[in-house]
Motif scaffolding. Sequence first.
Motif, PDB file in Angstrom:
ATOM      1  N   LEU A   1     -25.690  -4.447  26.154  1.00 44.30           N
ATOM      2  CA  LEU A   1     -24.245  -5.400  25.170  1.00 44.30           C
ATOM      3  C   LEU A   1     -23.087  -3.770  26.117  1.00 44.30           C
ATOM      4  N   LEU A   2     -23.685  -2.774  25.969  1.00 46.57           N
ATOM      5  CA  LEU A   2     -22.920  -1.214  26.626  1.00 46.57           C
ATOM      6  C   LEU A   2     -22.881  -1.811  28.133  1.00 46.57           C
ATOM      7  N   ASP A   3     -24.143  -2.347  28.962  1.00 44.15           N
ATOM      8  CA  ASP A   3     -24.057  -2.940  30.145  1.00 44.15           C
ATOM      9  C   ASP A   3     -22.942  -4.118  30.596  1.00 44.15           C
ATOM     10  N   GLY A   4     -23.298  -5.243  30.168  1.00 42.01           N
ATOM     11  CA  GLY A   4     -22.558  -6.048  30.093  1.00 42.01           C
ATOM     12  C   GLY A   4     -21.194  -5.843  29.891  1.00 42.01           C
ATOM     13  N   ALA A   5     -20.192  -4.719  28.519  1.00 46.26           N
ATOM     14  CA  ALA A   5     -19.169  -4.711  28.925  1.00 46.26           C
ATOM     15  C   ALA A   5     -18.576  -4.115  29.676  1.00 46.26           C
TER      16      ALA A   5
END
Length: 158
Positions: A11-15
Amino acid sequence: MISLSYRFYYLLDGAWRRRYTIVLPILLLPIIGLLVGISSPKQYAAHTSMLIQETAKMNPFLEDLAVSSMLKERMDALQTLLHSRHILGSVAQQRGLLDEQTSPEQYDEIIARLSSGLSVQMAGKDLIRIDYRANSPEGMQQTLEIVSNQFIKNEFDK
């Protein structure tokens, strides 16, 4: 089964990959909104209400002698009266917008500005609401008071 820490990392990587599409609107939209608010013309609004009761409602013994005001049926006539040059000319003269040196073009412009800012509508069964919109808040209350007095004097005191 995928662990919770891996999902959080995903999720953090996508954000992080979409950081510009997330942060730019947050930074730019308040500035754009401020510029639009500053550049748009200001509009002020005020209103007054008048309760027009029939005599028969106040005293049932006068029901046979009372003349009905038929307010709903007369709304078009009331709208025409409100925008009449006679009423608006009197209002402009009492407000001090007109004098003896006022040219016919200026007179027409003042009357048109007052007429475009005024509207009347039914707010209830026996309630009339007069709205006034202007670019400046100065004199709005005085204008509405004069319009109300002229309106009542010309229409309901016959």
